[in-house]
Enzyme design. Structure first.
Site, PDB file in Angstrom:
ATOM      1  N   ASP A  20      21.054 -32.182  45.892  1.00 57.26           N
ATOM      2  CA  ASP A  20      20.578 -30.719  45.919  1.00 57.26           C
ATOM      3  C   ASP A  20      20.239 -30.178  44.956  1.00 57.26           C
ATOM      4  OD1 ASP A  20      21.094 -31.831  48.175  1.00 57.26           O
ATOM      5  OD2 ASP A  20      21.903 -29.947  49.130  1.00 57.26           O
ATOM      6  N   ARG A 102      30.697 -15.518  44.270  1.00 54.24           N
ATOM      7  CA  ARG A 102      29.485 -15.732  44.652  1.00 54.24           C
ATOM      8  C   ARG A 102      28.820 -14.283  44.031  1.00 54.24           C
ATOM      9  NH1 ARG A 102      29.671 -20.578  45.409  1.00 54.24           N
ATOM     10  NH2 ARG A 102      29.274 -21.525  47.169  1.00 54.24           N
ATOM     11  N   ASP A 131      26.146 -17.703  52.500  1.00 48.73           N
ATOM     12  CA  ASP A 131      25.805 -17.565  50.825  1.00 48.73           C
ATOM     13  C   ASP A 131      24.446 -17.030  50.210  1.00 48.73           C
ATOM     14  OD1 ASP A 131      28.450 -18.231  50.408  1.00 48.73           O
ATOM     15  OD2 ASP A 131      28.105 -20.284  49.709  1.00 48.73           O
ATOM     16  N   SER A 185      30.998 -31.632  53.628  1.00 52.28           N
ATOM     17  CA  SER A 185      30.315 -30.750  52.423  1.00 52.28           C
ATOM     18  C   SER A 185      31.171 -29.866  51.795  1.00 52.28           C
ATOM     19  CB  SER A 185      29.574 -30.186  52.717  1.00 52.28           C
ATOM     20  OG  SER A 185      29.002 -28.920  52.847  1.00 52.28           O
TER      21      SER A 185
END
Length: 414
Positions: A20, A102, A131, A185
């Site tokens: 990705d 993050r 996110d 994922s």
């Protein structure tokens, strides 16, 4: 296509080296005609990161524009440990492993942008998740002028098939297991692993055991319990079994111990900030041990009033982190109060690890508020006068008596 007038000249991309973000790298170059700098953070995800460098170079990124940094110590010291001083759990269960990573990634994206003259940062978060909010709120808090590019909200590559077609068109290497639909994922760092999607999307169906990566099944864990001791200083773990270690080393060791005994598994349906509910499988073996031990040492070193108030503040603090407000003034205000509460949270806790459970079985501290002479069932040598309790109870009962008298009086008037 020609670049838009507002197109950035240079972009710092949060880059994993996976399919990705490799597609995003090429898409940024094509869509905006800009120079791309890649940033890959080692947060303890357990993967070799040098392939990310090779992949970026293969895709045409200049070697001087490839940043790969080991942030494990900063991650645990400046983000994980402060969060654990609060015993933070989102919706009462989730130890915020993805959420807390993050802000650090965004911090470095913005810093690298400043040092390289880049005018934008980019991330690979989708438009459905939390996110995107976390990355961008942190970036704007640190640099209100920064441009943030979120390709998943802009492009038309909305399926795995289209992504692979784009990759093949632009000669982006595709791992064989990425040519079909991924079973789920995974996001990982030193604090946890998070698995979502595909085989996990039906919350009525038990997650297959192969989803779990860091913990043995509790039923397969050792049949003999293991006892460990964790030492704290002002709320932060400093040693295991008397051996002093750095923050990241401590968490690594606790992950090993907790994983071995099947500790820290969580199957959770949570309320995302964007509004939908999602199901995630989390493994936080070291964090589970750390939380249990931290509460254990707080139990003998913190005053009841301060501890109860901190417990009331915790859900708000956890929600702020989950929603991406790490760099907000309200989180910093709460952090100041939480950190002040930890002044005497120093001592050692003994944990028993067995079949998926971590339980405090001993705790001691030079800062302890526990007084055996006051609580003993034996002769207390005058440490506590039990007659004092009578007046205490009468004062506490006064308002209850008055309410009962009022209710009796009103009832008699009917």
């Amino acid at each position: 296509m020609s670049a838009p007038k507002t197109a950035p000249k240079k972009v710092v991309l949060a880059y994993s080296g996976g399919l990705d973000t490799s597609i995003i790298l090429k898409w940024l170059e094509i869509e905006y005609g800009c120079e791309v700098i890649t940033f890959t953070a080692d947060l303890g995800q357990g993967e070799e990161l040098e392939p990310a460098r090779a992949k970026a170079e293969l895709l045409g990124v200049k070697p001087e524009n490839i940043y790969i940094e080991d942030l494990r110590e900063e991650f645990v010291r400046d983000f994980v440990f402060p969060m654990f001083r609060a015993n933070a759990q989102y919706e009462g269960l989730y130890l915020l492993g993805t959420s807390i990573a993050r802000p650090l990634i965004s911090k470095r994206l913005v810093e690298i942008a400043a040092s390289t003259g880049a005018d934008a940062v980019a991330h690979g978060a989708t438009g459905k998740g939390n996110d995107q909010v976390r990355f961008e709120l942190a970036a704007y808090a640190l640099n209100p002028e920064i441009k943030v590019i979120a390709p998943w909200r802009e492009w038309d590559l909305q399926s795995r098939t289209k992504l692979i077609e784009f990759a093949e068109l632009h000669q982006i290497p595709i791992a064989k297991d990425k040519r079909g639909e991924a079973p789920f994922s995974v996001d990982a760092n030193l604090l946890h692993t998070s698995s979502e999607g595909k085989v996990l999307e039906d919350p009525a169906i038990d997650a297959p055991d192969y989803v779990y990566q860091r913990t043995v099944h509790p039923e397969d864990a050792p049949n003999t319990p293991e006892f460990i001791e964790i030492t704290f200083e002002k709320g932060d773990a400093t040693a295991i079994d008397g051996v002093e270690m750095s923050p990241a080393t401590i968490l690594t060791k606790l992950n090993e111990l907790g994983g071995k005994h099947g500790c820290g598994r969580l199957d959770l349906v949570e309320g995302r900030f964007v509004g939908m509910k999602s199901r995630g499988i989390y493994e936080t073996p070291g964090g589970t041990l750390l939380l249990e031990a931290h509460r254990g040492i707080e139990s003998i070193t913190m005053d009841r009033g301060a501890m109860h108030l901190k417990d009331e503040l915790m859900p708000k603090y956890a929600e702020l982190i989950y929603n991406g407000f790490w760099f907000s003034p309200e989180r910093e205000m709460l952090q100041a109060a939480i950190d002040h509460s930890q002044e005497h949270v120093t001592g050692t806790v003994r944990l028993k690890l067995y079949k998926g459970l971590a339980r405090t079985v001993g705790r001691w501290s030079d800062h302890s508020l526990y007084s055996e002479s006051h609580v003993t069932f034996e002769e207390d040598a005058g440490a506590y006068d039990q007659k004092d309790a009578a007046g205490f109870i009468q004062l506490q009962a006064l308002r209850l008596k008055l309410i009962a008298m009022r209710n009796r009086r009103v009832k008699s008037l009917k």
